[in-house]
Design a protein around this motif. Sequence first.
Motif, PDB file in Angstrom:
ATOM      1  N   ARG A  58      28.154  59.605   6.402  1.00  0.00           N
ATOM      2  CA  ARG A  58      26.827  59.792   5.792  1.00  0.00           C
ATOM      3  C   ARG A  58      25.774  59.763   6.899  1.00  0.00           C
ATOM      4  NH1 ARG A  58      28.661  55.506   2.993  1.00  0.00           N
ATOM      5  NH2 ARG A  58      26.852  54.233   3.572  1.00  0.00           N
ATOM      6  N   PRO A  59      25.591  60.869   7.603  1.00  0.00           N
ATOM      7  CA  PRO A  59      24.634  60.884   8.717  1.00  0.00           C
ATOM      8  C   PRO A  59      23.180  60.746   8.284  1.00  0.00           C
ATOM      9  CG  PRO A  59      25.519  63.074   8.312  1.00  0.00           C
ATOM     10  CD  PRO A  59      26.312  62.135   7.469  1.00  0.00           C
ATOM     11  N   GLY A  60      22.919  60.847   6.994  1.00  0.00           N
ATOM     12  CA  GLY A  60      21.556  60.708   6.510  1.00  0.00           C
ATOM     13  C   GLY A  60      20.810  62.035   6.532  1.00  0.00           C
ATOM     14  N   GLY A  61      19.690  62.023   5.926  1.00  0.00           N
ATOM     15  CA  GLY A  61      18.886  63.243   5.865  1.00  0.00           C
ATOM     16  C   GLY A  61      17.657  62.985   5.031  1.00  0.00           C
ATOM     17  N   VAL A  62      17.080  64.027   4.519  1.00  0.00           N
ATOM     18  CA  VAL A  62      15.866  63.900   3.714  1.00  0.00           C
ATOM     19  C   VAL A  62      16.175  63.107   2.451  1.00  0.00           C
ATOM     20  CG1 VAL A  62      14.077  65.141   2.466  1.00  0.00           C
ATOM     21  CG2 VAL A  62      15.005  66.089   4.589  1.00  0.00           C
ATOM     22  N   GLY A  63      15.528  61.963   2.305  1.00  0.00           N
ATOM     23  CA  GLY A  63      15.706  61.144   1.117  1.00  0.00           C
ATOM     24  C   GLY A  63      17.008  60.375   1.057  1.00  0.00           C
ATOM     25  N   GLU A  64      17.799  60.373   2.143  1.00  0.00           N
ATOM     26  CA  GLU A  64      19.082  59.674   2.139  1.00  0.00           C
ATOM     27  C   GLU A  64      19.193  58.796   3.379  1.00  0.00           C
ATOM     28  OE1 GLU A  64      23.889  60.609   2.004  1.00  0.00           O
ATOM     29  OE2 GLU A  64      22.473  62.167   2.597  1.00  0.00           O
ATOM     30  N   ALA A  65      19.511  57.506   3.155  1.00  0.00           N
ATOM     31  CA  ALA A  65      19.681  56.576   4.273  1.00  0.00           C
ATOM     32  C   ALA A  65      21.017  56.843   4.958  1.00  0.00           C
ATOM     33  CB  ALA A  65      19.619  55.137   3.783  1.00  0.00           C
ATOM     34  N   PRO A  66      21.063  56.737   6.265  1.00  0.00           N
ATOM     35  CA  PRO A  66      22.338  56.955   6.962  1.00  0.00           C
ATOM     36  C   PRO A  66      23.318  55.817   6.708  1.00  0.00           C
ATOM     37  CG  PRO A  66      20.656  56.206   8.505  1.00  0.00           C
ATOM     38  CD  PRO A  66      19.962  56.440   7.197  1.00  0.00           C
ATOM     39  N   GLY A  67      24.602  56.110   6.854  1.00  0.00           N
ATOM     40  CA  GLY A  67      25.616  55.075   6.705  1.00  0.00           C
ATOM     41  C   GLY A  67      25.509  54.046   7.813  1.00  0.00           C
ATOM     42  N   THR A 100      31.376  60.671  19.176  1.00  0.00           N
ATOM     43  CA  THR A 100      30.435  61.769  18.904  1.00  0.00           C
ATOM     44  C   THR A 100      30.039  62.590  20.127  1.00  0.00           C
ATOM     45  OG1 THR A 100      28.458  60.370  19.224  1.00  0.00           O
ATOM     46  CG2 THR A 100      29.458  60.399  17.020  1.00  0.00           C
ATOM     47  N   ALA A 101      30.358  62.136  21.309  1.00  0.00           N
ATOM     48  CA  ALA A 101      29.926  62.847  22.516  1.00  0.00           C
ATOM     49  C   ALA A 101      31.108  63.067  23.453  1.00  0.00           C
ATOM     50  CB  ALA A 101      28.809  62.077  23.230  1.00  0.00           C
ATOM     51  N   THR A 102      30.909  63.950  24.407  1.00  0.00           N
ATOM     52  CA  THR A 102      31.961  64.280  25.370  1.00  0.00           C
ATOM     53  C   THR A 102      31.686  63.568  26.690  1.00  0.00           C
ATOM     54  OG1 THR A 102      32.241  66.455  24.362  1.00  0.00           O
ATOM     55  CG2 THR A 102      33.123  66.156  26.582  1.00  0.00           C
ATOM     56  N   PRO A 103      32.670  62.808  27.214  1.00  0.00           N
ATOM     57  CA  PRO A 103      32.456  62.151  28.506  1.00  0.00           C
ATOM     58  C   PRO A 103      31.980  63.130  29.569  1.00  0.00           C
ATOM     59  CG  PRO A 103      34.484  61.373  27.514  1.00  0.00           C
ATOM     60  CD  PRO A 103      33.991  62.498  26.641  1.00  0.00           C
ATOM     61  N   GLY A 104      30.985  62.689  30.341  1.00  0.00           N
ATOM     62  CA  GLY A 104      30.431  63.531  31.388  1.00  0.00           C
ATOM     63  C   GLY A 104      29.160  64.250  30.988  1.00  0.00           C
TER      64      GLY A 104
END
Length: 372
Positions: A111-120, A152-156
């Motif tokens: 649940r990354p969140g968005g308009v009107g929604e709290a993120p997890g 969520t990200a790539t090392p480097g």
Amino acid sequence: MEILWVLIALVMLGFVLLPFLRRRRAGIGLVSPDHPDAADPANYGFVREEELDIRMPGPDQDLLDVLDVVQRSQDYRAAQQLLAGTETEGERRWQRVQAFAGAASLELAQRPGGVGEAPGGQWLRVWRAEAPKDAGGAAVHAEFLVQQAWRTATPGTDEFRIIMEEARSACGDAALLSPGDPIPYIVELSVARGLGYSQKDFEQVWLKILDRDPAHMGAHLAALHYWCEKWHGSRELAYSFAEAAAARAPQGSLLAAMPLFAVFEHLPEVTLVSGFWQTEVVTKAMHGALHAVHSARPDDPMLAHARHLLVFFLVRGERWAEAMSQLIHIDGHVGALPWTLSEDPAAEFAVYRALAVAGYEANGGSPASLPH
């Protein structure tokens, strides 16, 4: 020339398929669950694949109860109370910090969140905002950032570096709030690997852990990653680190299993050597891990980690009865290496479990003959 390349490819394919063909000739293979010859996990008291818990390596009912409360209510206070009541020394606090951080990270992914929604994972943010001096919350936040970077990200990349730098700062905050706690420095070991600390800087972090808890198995496993060939060390450095830990392991310590973890970290992607799983290096590491498991306290939180890895090696080595002896202790939970490296840990574990059952029964074993 083309014919030569085809012949080489056929030879390579033969090496890869040989172990599987040997099992097939011996009557050891996998069939569909509805096949009349399929072994029913329930016959051995094993949990069905769809019911396997992928969150933890072994049972921790207090943690499961608290996770359920926190995720249902989005109120952090039960987690805060559990960590406050968990001793700083030993492995359990570290596992619980990892579990809370992982739960928040997975919630955010779902649940990354968005308009009107709290993120997890909002409960962790509230925890840090309402109790900034709480050492448990600070440690969970630091580990959360580390898990977010790897997930969520790539090392480097710049994104990865920015998250890891934030995690390093969070480790410092957590260390100030609990000076005798090794966990902030254990979290920093992952930061060190991600940011590529020099060996000198890494050793400085490691010495702080040794000052606080020299036999901490979780810390040793985190440090081993740094020394591996695929990160900032080599096969020789990783083996040396693991063997030194095993040599100084106190009686009953699972550090004696460290060489097996080092072997696992350096397994070839494709095994072309006949009998690789029976080689001296692998066999010696397995025997060390088996000794550690037999000598460890039954309530050691790291015991399940060693048992899970042993199942992997024992099945590969076709040591079916010994694999079954480990399975009866860990079945039901699969949140450990090597299964967590798979996209479907439960399915991966279930395959190895089925091979162990098939091999055990092909050699005369049965549910009645399996000691519990």
